[in-house]
Structure formats: C-alpha cells, structure tokens
Write a protein that holds these residues in place. Sequence first.
Motif, PDB file in Angstrom:
ATOM      1  N   SER A   1      13.402  33.684   0.211  1.00  0.00           N
ATOM      2  CA  SER A   1      12.368  34.720   0.172  1.00  0.00           C
ATOM      3  C   SER A   1      13.013  36.050  -0.160  1.00  0.00           C
ATOM      4  CB  SER A   1      11.632  34.799   1.509  1.00  0.00           C
ATOM      5  OG  SER A   1      12.537  35.113   2.561  1.00  0.00           O
ATOM      6  N   PHE A   2      12.204  36.968  -0.684  1.00  0.00           N
ATOM      7  CA  PHE A   2      12.671  38.296  -1.052  1.00  0.00           C
ATOM      8  C   PHE A   2      11.737  39.333  -0.436  1.00  0.00           C
ATOM      9  CE2 PHE A   2      13.988  35.382  -4.384  1.00  0.00           C
ATOM     10  CZ  PHE A   2      15.325  35.718  -4.590  1.00  0.00           C
ATOM     11  N   ASP A   3      12.294  40.460  -0.069  1.00  0.00           N
ATOM     12  CA  ASP A   3      11.489  41.558   0.458  1.00  0.00           C
ATOM     13  C   ASP A   3      10.941  42.394  -0.685  1.00  0.00           C
ATOM     14  OD1 ASP A   3      11.943  40.870   3.117  1.00  0.00           O
ATOM     15  OD2 ASP A   3      13.831  41.994   3.195  1.00  0.00           O
ATOM     16  N   SER A   4       9.707  42.843  -0.528  1.00  0.00           N
ATOM     17  CA  SER A   4       9.060  43.695  -1.521  1.00  0.00           C
ATOM     18  C   SER A   4       8.231  44.734  -0.786  1.00  0.00           C
ATOM     19  CB  SER A   4       8.169  42.862  -2.449  1.00  0.00           C
ATOM     20  OG  SER A   4       7.035  42.382  -1.744  1.00  0.00           O
ATOM     21  N   PRO A   5       7.764  45.777  -1.489  1.00  0.00           N
ATOM     22  CA  PRO A   5       6.914  46.782  -0.826  1.00  0.00           C
ATOM     23  C   PRO A   5       5.661  46.174  -0.198  1.00  0.00           C
ATOM     24  CG  PRO A   5       7.682  47.597  -2.940  1.00  0.00           C
ATOM     25  CD  PRO A   5       8.096  46.167  -2.862  1.00  0.00           C
ATOM     26  N   GLN A   6       5.227  45.026  -0.718  1.00  0.00           N
ATOM     27  CA  GLN A   6       4.033  44.369  -0.186  1.00  0.00           C
ATOM     28  C   GLN A   6       4.368  43.403   0.956  1.00  0.00           C
ATOM     29  OE1 GLN A   6       4.686  44.430  -3.633  1.00  0.00           O
ATOM     30  NE2 GLN A   6       3.441  46.307  -3.768  1.00  0.00           N
ATOM     31  N   GLY A   7       5.634  43.284   1.284  1.00  0.00           N
ATOM     32  CA  GLY A   7       6.049  42.375   2.340  1.00  0.00           C
ATOM     33  C   GLY A   7       6.949  41.275   1.801  1.00  0.00           C
ATOM     34  N   ARG A   8       7.157  40.247   2.608  1.00  0.00           N
ATOM     35  CA  ARG A   8       8.036  39.166   2.208  1.00  0.00           C
ATOM     36  C   ARG A   8       7.376  38.294   1.139  1.00  0.00           C
ATOM     37  NH1 ARG A   8       9.752  34.421   6.289  1.00  0.00           N
ATOM     38  NH2 ARG A   8       7.632  33.752   5.694  1.00  0.00           N
ATOM     39  N   HIS A   9       8.170  37.959   0.135  1.00  0.00           N
ATOM     40  CA  HIS A   9       7.692  37.110  -0.960  1.00  0.00           C
ATOM     41  C   HIS A   9       8.480  35.811  -0.930  1.00  0.00           C
ATOM     42  CE1 HIS A   9       6.458  35.595  -4.791  1.00  0.00           C
ATOM     43  NE2 HIS A   9       7.616  35.866  -5.386  1.00  0.00           N
ATOM     44  N   ASP A  10       7.798  34.713  -0.607  1.00  0.00           N
ATOM     45  CA  ASP A  10       8.450  33.411  -0.554  1.00  0.00           C
ATOM     46  C   ASP A  10       8.479  32.780  -1.939  1.00  0.00           C
ATOM     47  OD1 ASP A  10       8.820  33.567   2.193  1.00  0.00           O
ATOM     48  OD2 ASP A  10       6.880  32.637   2.633  1.00  0.00           O
ATOM     49  N   VAL A  11       9.676  32.388  -2.366  1.00  0.00           N
ATOM     50  CA  VAL A  11       9.852  31.732  -3.658  1.00  0.00           C
ATOM     51  C   VAL A  11      10.058  30.230  -3.478  1.00  0.00           C
ATOM     52  CG1 VAL A  11      11.275  31.619  -5.747  1.00  0.00           C
ATOM     53  CG2 VAL A  11      10.788  33.827  -4.691  1.00  0.00           C
ATOM     54  N   LEU A  12      10.873  29.854  -2.511  1.00  0.00           N
ATOM     55  CA  LEU A  12      11.106  28.453  -2.186  1.00  0.00           C
ATOM     56  C   LEU A  12      10.875  28.249  -0.696  1.00  0.00           C
ATOM     57  CD1 LEU A  12      14.393  27.744  -4.204  1.00  0.00           C
ATOM     58  CD2 LEU A  12      12.108  26.891  -4.772  1.00  0.00           C
ATOM     59  N   ARG A  13      10.352  27.077  -0.350  1.00  0.00           N
ATOM     60  CA  ARG A  13      10.096  26.799   1.066  1.00  0.00           C
ATOM     61  C   ARG A  13      10.187  25.290   1.323  1.00  0.00           C
ATOM     62  NH1 ARG A  13       4.526  28.129   1.942  1.00  0.00           N
ATOM     63  NH2 ARG A  13       5.109  30.333   1.899  1.00  0.00           N
ATOM     64  N   GLY A  14      10.951  24.927   2.352  1.00  0.00           N
ATOM     65  CA  GLY A  14      10.992  23.542   2.807  1.00  0.00           C
ATOM     66  C   GLY A  14      11.449  22.535   1.775  1.00  0.00           C
ATOM     67  N   LEU A  15      12.413  22.899   0.942  1.00  0.00           N
ATOM     68  CA  LEU A  15      12.870  22.000  -0.116  1.00  0.00           C
ATOM     69  C   LEU A  15      13.922  21.055   0.449  1.00  0.00           C
ATOM     70  CD1 LEU A  15      12.219  21.488  -3.042  1.00  0.00           C
ATOM     71  CD2 LEU A  15      14.021  23.072  -3.697  1.00  0.00           C
ATOM     72  N   ASP A  16      13.575  19.800   0.515  1.00  0.00           N
ATOM     73  CA  ASP A  16      14.423  18.774   1.133  1.00  0.00           C
ATOM     74  C   ASP A  16      14.668  17.676   0.104  1.00  0.00           C
ATOM     75  OD1 ASP A  16      15.869  17.391   2.971  1.00  0.00           O
ATOM     76  OD2 ASP A  16      14.180  16.839   4.244  1.00  0.00           O
ATOM     77  N   VAL A  17      15.842  17.723  -0.547  1.00  0.00           N
ATOM     78  CA  VAL A  17      16.128  16.822  -1.667  1.00  0.00           C
ATOM     79  C   VAL A  17      17.576  16.369  -1.576  1.00  0.00           C
ATOM     80  CG1 VAL A  17      16.213  16.577  -4.181  1.00  0.00           C
ATOM     81  CG2 VAL A  17      14.482  18.048  -3.132  1.00  0.00           C
ATOM     82  N   GLU A  18      17.810  15.121  -1.964  1.00  0.00           N
ATOM     83  CA  GLU A  18      19.178  14.603  -2.032  1.00  0.00           C
ATOM     84  C   GLU A  18      19.420  13.994  -3.408  1.00  0.00           C
ATOM     85  OE1 GLU A  18      22.412  12.058   0.572  1.00  0.00           O
ATOM     86  OE2 GLU A  18      20.334  12.235   1.235  1.00  0.00           O
ATOM     87  N   LEU A  19      20.507  14.431  -4.058  1.00  0.00           N
ATOM     88  CA  LEU A  19      20.887  13.913  -5.370  1.00  0.00           C
ATOM     89  C   LEU A  19      22.068  12.979  -5.188  1.00  0.00           C
ATOM     90  CD1 LEU A  19      19.776  16.960  -5.927  1.00  0.00           C
ATOM     91  CD2 LEU A  19      20.816  16.639  -8.161  1.00  0.00           C
ATOM     92  N   GLY A  20      21.985  11.813  -5.813  1.00  0.00           N
ATOM     93  CA  GLY A  20      23.099  10.893  -5.776  1.00  0.00           C
ATOM     94  C   GLY A  20      24.208  11.322  -6.718  1.00  0.00           C
ATOM     95  N   SER A  21      25.404  10.809  -6.484  1.00  0.00           N
ATOM     96  CA  SER A  21      26.543  11.106  -7.345  1.00  0.00           C
ATOM     97  C   SER A  21      26.267  10.641  -8.768  1.00  0.00           C
ATOM     98  CB  SER A  21      27.784  10.403  -6.800  1.00  0.00           C
ATOM     99  OG  SER A  21      28.876  10.540  -7.675  1.00  0.00           O
ATOM    100  N   GLY A  22      26.399  11.543  -9.726  1.00  0.00           N
ATOM    101  CA  GLY A  22      26.181  11.209 -11.128  1.00  0.00           C
ATOM    102  C   GLY A  22      24.733  11.174 -11.557  1.00  0.00           C
TER     103      GLY A  22
END
Length: 316
Positions: free
Chosen positions: A39-60
């Motif tokens: 998230s990023f702060d802005s004059p309008q308040g907090r701006h969420d860009v990513l939330r709760g991203l739960d991912v696993e990548l295998g090797s290769g």
Amino acid sequence: MTSTVSAQPAPDTRSAAPERPGGLPPRPHGVRLDEVARSFDSPQGRHDVLRGLDVELGSGEILAVVGPSGCGKSTLLRLVAGLDRPSGGEIRIGATAIRGTDERTAVAFQEPRLLPWRTLEQNVALGLPRGTGKREGRERVRHLLQLVGLEHAAAQRPREVSGGMAQRTSLARALARSPEVLLLDEPFGALDALTRLRMQDLLLEIHAAEPTTVVVVTHDVEEALYLADRVLLLRTLREAGPDAGSLVRTVDVPGSRPRDRADRALAALRVELLAGLGVQAHQPTPTAATPTASTPTAATPTASTPTAATITENLS
C-alpha cells in the motif's frame, strides 16, 4: 535495463545468495509469496495496490501475471526483485526471505534501456556479476549472444540495430548473471506483432537451454497462455470491496511448451481470461431468414463476388 546494473547496495541490505560451486549456473529456486500486500500513502489516505497475495512458484516454472492497469503487476515484480518492500507478508526465494536487492534475480523491462555509446557485447557484459574474470566474462557474453542470435552484431551499437535485436540484447544482459529468478515486465510490448511472436519462441528456447524460474507480466492473454505454466489474474483493488484480495483466479495451462497456438483448449482459456478482464467474446449473430438458392449471402458467392480461388488466381 536490468536489476543487475543497478548500484550495489550495502552488504547488510542484500538478501543472502547461496554458494555456486565451480562457477556453474545454480539450480533455479522456487518463489513463495506469503500473504503479500503493498500500500502507498496519498493525500486521500492509504491506497492499497496488492492485498493477500499467496502464491508459490515451483523451480523452473514460468508464471504469467495479467490484469487491468493499476492492479499491481509491475509492483509485484519490483517486490520480488527486492527493489521495493511489501507492506505486509513475506517473499522468499528458496528458503531465504528477500530483504533487499537480490543477486539471484534479474529484471528486463519493456524498453531495452541499452547504453547507446556501448556495443551490444558491452551492454550484455554490464549484467555480469561483480568479480567475474575477464576470460570467463567474455565466454559468458559470447555464449549469450549466440543464444539470442546476435553473435554477428556484437560490435554494433543500439542505434544500428532493430528494436527486436535491442530487446534480445536486453534479455541477454538479464541472463548474464545466470539468475535463478528472471522477472520480465512487458518485455515484448513495444515490438511489432511478428517480432513479438518470434521473441516468445526465443524466450522458450532460452528457458530450455538455461532453465530459470520466470515471472512475466503481460497485457497479452494469448502470450500468457503460450508461454506460461500458470496464469495469475489480478484485480484492481480500488474497484473491489475492502476485504477482497488481489488474486481473482489461477489458471493452469494444459500441455507442455512449446504449445500449439491454435489449440482449442487455449482458445477456451483465452475467452475465460478475457471475461475476467471485462472483455466479452462476441458470438456470430444468426441471420433472421434461412438463405435460399436464389438469395445471395456473404457465404454464397455470386458472379460479382470474388472467391478465395479467384483472388489467388488474380494474385499469381
């Protein structure tokens, strides 16, 4: 420009990289994103860009990330590269959490970002790890130029080559350190359609020759399905509820690489992903009346309607 040519941070801010015995390219590690948020702060308040991203990548594995503008695709790449830090959660390469710029990753962007006063060979050499010996470096650069089909243009400068050649140089530079994780941010977006298809095939050839874990951000659904083992569809959080996560769905792509671009299974997945992006497929509209023998239609050529055979004959 790749992350490998960035100024080196202080040792205590870098993620630890494993030993590479004998100077051999390391076995690629998987990547784990554990409830990642940004998230990023802005004059309008907090701006969420990513939330709760739960991912696993295998090797290769090759993972493609698609989604509308503003959903955090490029932010995700910066987090995995260690160029930014998550507001919540953790990212690990192998068993090691990312705490700063990580030598095991390399980034290639949409623009080649080559240094115009250097040759293609010299631009690729910029990606070599610090401390690489001269002879080893020359051999590595020569190998990479051969891998991307540019050995004949090694002495040329960026202004003397095409956009596709410049992008191949950028890709070779990103591979110079034998990264365990290769991050691609719209790498072929600025290329013409034919060159883009060729670059997709080249990427798969490189991946087969030098396996690495790949995360590619793209706006092209067909590209995602052709390249990746899985596709992540992300949403824009400002258009979702306060409890919604960034991940809409994960699509497992059937078949092995390289795939048939005309595969019906891929066509069906393309329709699903486009629908998830808010783009509906248009089905043919049936005609009101059934055509008769005396009713000419677009599908029933008349004497004044050229057929494909007529067109071919006229062109030959």
